[in-house]
Write a protein that holds these residues in place. Structure first.
Motif, PDB file in Angstrom:
ATOM      1  N   LEU A 109       0.842  -1.191   0.000  1.00 27.18           N
ATOM      2  CA  LEU A 109       0.000   0.000   0.000  1.00 27.18           C
ATOM      3  C   LEU A 109       0.878   1.242   0.000  1.00 27.18           C
ATOM      4  O   LEU A 109       1.756   1.394   0.854  1.00 27.18           O
ATOM      5  N   VAL A 110       0.644   2.126  -0.958  1.00 22.32           N
ATOM      6  CA  VAL A 110       1.333   3.420  -1.020  1.00 22.32           C
ATOM      7  C   VAL A 110       0.289   4.494  -0.778  1.00 22.32           C
ATOM      8  O   VAL A 110      -0.591   4.714  -1.610  1.00 22.32           O
ATOM      9  N   ASP A 111       0.355   5.143   0.378  1.00 23.58           N
ATOM     10  CA  ASP A 111      -0.596   6.196   0.709  1.00 23.58           C
ATOM     11  C   ASP A 111       0.133   7.531   0.774  1.00 23.58           C
ATOM     12  O   ASP A 111       1.000   7.735   1.630  1.00 23.58           O
ATOM     13  N   LEU A 112      -0.210   8.423  -0.152  1.00 32.33           N
ATOM     14  CA  LEU A 112       0.388   9.757  -0.183  1.00 32.33           C
ATOM     15  C   LEU A 112      -0.691  10.766   0.179  1.00 32.33           C
ATOM     16  O   LEU A 112      -1.586  11.045  -0.621  1.00 32.33           O
ATOM     17  N   GLY A 113      -0.622  11.272   1.396  1.00 29.28           N
ATOM     18  CA  GLY A 113      -1.647  12.162   1.897  1.00 29.28           C
ATOM     19  C   GLY A 113      -1.266  13.626   1.786  1.00 29.28           C
ATOM     20  O   GLY A 113      -0.357  14.011   1.058  1.00 29.28           O
ATOM     21  N   ILE A 218      -1.168  -0.857  -4.276  1.00 21.66           N
ATOM     22  CA  ILE A 218      -2.439  -0.154  -4.124  1.00 21.66           C
ATOM     23  C   ILE A 218      -2.102   1.281  -3.736  1.00 21.66           C
ATOM     24  O   ILE A 218      -1.396   1.518  -2.752  1.00 21.66           O
ATOM     25  N   PHE A 219      -2.576   2.219  -4.529  1.00 18.59           N
ATOM     26  CA  PHE A 219      -2.217   3.633  -4.398  1.00 18.59           C
ATOM     27  C   PHE A 219      -3.411   4.391  -3.823  1.00 18.59           C
ATOM     28  O   PHE A 219      -4.474   4.434  -4.428  1.00 18.59           O
ATOM     29  N   THR A 220      -3.232   4.988  -2.626  1.00 23.35           N
ATOM     30  CA  THR A 220      -4.314   5.729  -1.979  1.00 23.35           C
ATOM     31  C   THR A 220      -3.840   7.108  -1.540  1.00 23.35           C
ATOM     32  O   THR A 220      -2.690   7.474  -1.700  1.00 23.35           O
ATOM     33  N   GLY A 221      -4.769   7.860  -0.940  1.00 27.03           N
ATOM     34  CA  GLY A 221      -4.473   9.228  -0.532  1.00 27.03           C
ATOM     35  C   GLY A 221      -4.884  10.213  -1.615  1.00 27.03           C
ATOM     36  O   GLY A 221      -5.180   9.830  -2.754  1.00 27.03           O
ATOM     37  N   GLY A 222      -4.888  11.479  -1.276  1.00 23.35           N
ATOM     38  CA  GLY A 222      -5.288  12.499  -2.236  1.00 23.35           C
ATOM     39  C   GLY A 222      -4.433  12.530  -3.481  1.00 23.35           C
ATOM     40  O   GLY A 222      -4.909  12.833  -4.580  1.00 23.35           O
ATOM     41  N   VAL A 223      -3.137  12.201  -3.341  1.00 22.59           N
ATOM     42  CA  VAL A 223      -2.223  12.231  -4.486  1.00 22.59           C
ATOM     43  C   VAL A 223      -2.592  11.168  -5.527  1.00 22.59           C
ATOM     44  O   VAL A 223      -2.250  11.282  -6.696  1.00 22.59           O
ATOM     45  N   ALA A 224      -3.338  10.137  -5.117  1.00 23.09           N
ATOM     46  CA  ALA A 224      -3.740   9.088  -6.055  1.00 23.09           C
ATOM     47  C   ALA A 224      -4.665   9.623  -7.151  1.00 23.09           C
ATOM     48  O   ALA A 224      -4.861   8.957  -8.175  1.00 23.09           O
ATOM     49  N   HIS A 225      -5.236  10.807  -6.950  1.00 20.74           N
ATOM     50  CA  HIS A 225      -6.066  11.417  -7.992  1.00 20.74           C
ATOM     51  C   HIS A 225      -5.213  12.012  -9.123  1.00 20.74           C
ATOM     52  O   HIS A 225      -5.758  12.411 -10.155  1.00 20.74           O
ATOM     53  N   ASN A 226      -3.900  12.081  -8.901  1.00 20.35           N
ATOM     54  CA  ASN A 226      -2.988  12.627  -9.910  1.00 20.35           C
ATOM     55  C   ASN A 226      -2.602  11.514 -10.893  1.00 20.35           C
ATOM     56  O   ASN A 226      -1.827  10.618 -10.567  1.00 20.35           O
ATOM     57  N   GLN A 227      -3.155  11.574 -12.105  1.00 17.41           N
ATOM     58  CA  GLN A 227      -2.940  10.524 -13.102  1.00 17.41           C
ATOM     59  C   GLN A 227      -1.475  10.424 -13.504  1.00 17.41           C
ATOM     60  O   GLN A 227      -0.948   9.327 -13.722  1.00 17.41           O
ATOM     61  N   ALA A 228      -0.796  11.561 -13.592  1.00 18.90           N
ATOM     62  CA  ALA A 228       0.606  11.556 -14.003  1.00 18.90           C
ATOM     63  C   ALA A 228       1.485  10.833 -12.984  1.00 18.90           C
ATOM     64  O   ALA A 228       2.387  10.077 -13.351  1.00 18.90           O
ATOM     65  N   PRO A 244      -8.083   2.294  -5.625  1.00 16.54           N
ATOM     66  CA  PRO A 244      -9.438   1.906  -5.228  1.00 16.54           C
ATOM     67  C   PRO A 244     -10.451   2.992  -5.568  1.00 16.54           C
ATOM     68  O   PRO A 244     -10.066   4.130  -5.873  1.00 16.54           O
ATOM     69  N   PRO A 245     -11.741   2.670  -5.529  1.00 16.13           N
ATOM     70  CA  PRO A 245     -12.777   3.638  -5.909  1.00 16.13           C
ATOM     71  C   PRO A 245     -12.712   4.959  -5.145  1.00 16.13           C
ATOM     72  O   PRO A 245     -12.985   6.016  -5.713  1.00 16.13           O
ATOM     73  N   GLU A 246     -12.364   4.901  -3.860  1.00 12.88           N
ATOM     74  CA  GLU A 246     -12.315   6.112  -3.036  1.00 12.88           C
ATOM     75  C   GLU A 246     -10.951   6.217  -2.345  1.00 12.88           C
ATOM     76  O   GLU A 246     -10.819   5.992  -1.147  1.00 12.88           O
ATOM     77  N   PRO A 247      -9.906   6.579  -3.100  1.00 14.78           N
ATOM     78  CA  PRO A 247      -8.557   6.573  -2.523  1.00 14.78           C
ATOM     79  C   PRO A 247      -8.372   7.555  -1.364  1.00 14.78           C
ATOM     80  O   PRO A 247      -7.645   7.281  -0.418  1.00 14.78           O
ATOM     81  N   GLN A 248      -9.046   8.705  -1.435  1.00 17.77           N
ATOM     82  CA  GLN A 248      -8.847   9.717  -0.405  1.00 17.77           C
ATOM     83  C   GLN A 248      -9.603   9.381   0.885  1.00 17.77           C
ATOM     84  O   GLN A 248      -9.287   9.890   1.954  1.00 17.77           O
TER      85      GLN A 248
END
Length: 267
Positions: A109-113, A218-228, A244-248
């Protein structure tokens, strides 16, 4: 048995995430009913008050239903305990959230908050290793927000650029702004600078990932919304990336999952 309703709250550094979930009957699965995200300062100012050493939250004002159990976690957990709730560690909340959202039990799990990063190795549904970094904002959402502001872009626009990234050498989010301004003055195209910002995020976490095995992230946190960032992470690691469907809301969802488990164990 009547419907069970649970609530998970992730008290983040930049935003507070709330997940209300319900299990309609013993035969049915736990499902998400309501997700809310508020600015952290707004949350404390408008909906929270310190009472007898704990944080009393005005759930009615938030428009949240009465729940059978409340569980919290997050960046704010060390300052105030929420009245009427149980507190669990962030790592546990995020593991449970990732398992619930993906159905997987073996992953990294990679969570970038907003202000920290977490990498957690999960085997057979259990955490076996982890690394966290809350000392530097250079691999967090705060860094992306600052750099997007310097470039005059929204976070959505910033996330569109991954090609031909400019090398940004500063390892500090604050000094990174000065470096970026210098590159703008020299006439470097904004698209290359934006790609460079996204590449910097990935560059910061690659050394942390080297000690974690497995082909699945598995990429989560707000940064997961960054496609690049997702594309660059896949390119640099060669691993499959699942968002996942709701990463943040992953931490808040994990809290709600834990709340249900506790209620079922009590029966």
């Amino acid at each position: 048995m009547a419907q069970i309703t649970v609530c998970g709250i992730d008290l983040g550094s930049r935003s507070v995430k709330i997940a209300v979930m319900a299990k309609p009957s013993p035969e049915e699965d736990l499902e998400i009913k309501q997700l809310e995200r508020l600015d952290t300062i707004q949350f404390y100012r408008e909906y929270g008050r310190k009472h007898e050493g704990k944080l009393a939250v005005n759930f009615e004002a938030l428009g949240l239903p009465k729940v059978d159990k409340l569980v919290t976690t997050g960046y704010g957990r060390n300052t105030l305990e929420v009245a009427g709730g149980e507190t669990i560690p962030e790592l546990k909340a995020h593991v449970k959230g990732a398992i619930f959202q993906t159905g997987l039990r073996d992953f990294t799990l990679v969570d970038l908050g907003g202000q920290d990063s977490k990498i957690i190795q999960v085997k057979r549904g259990r955490m076996i290793d982890f690394l966290t970094n809350d000392k530097c904002a250079a691999s967090s959402g705060r860094y992306l927000e600052n750099m997007a502001n310097v470039l005059g872009m929204t976070l959505e626009e910033l996330g569109e650029y991954s090609d031909e990234p400019v090398e940004l050498s500063s390892t500090c989010a604050v000094f990174g702004e000065s470096e970026l301004i210098g590159q703008i003055v020299e006439g470097v195209p904004l698209r290359n600078l934006a790609a460079g910002v996204n590449a910097t995020i990935v560059k910061r976490i690659l050394p942390l990932l080297r000690s974690f095995q497995g082909d699945l992230l598995i990429f989560t946190g707000g940064v997961a919304h960054n496609q690049a960032v997702k594309d660059l992470l896949k390119e640099e690691t060669g691993r499959e990336i699942i968002i996942p469907p709701e990463p943040q809301f992953n931490g808040a969802i994990g809290c709600a999952v834990y709340a249900l488990e506790e209620l079922e164990d009590e029966e």
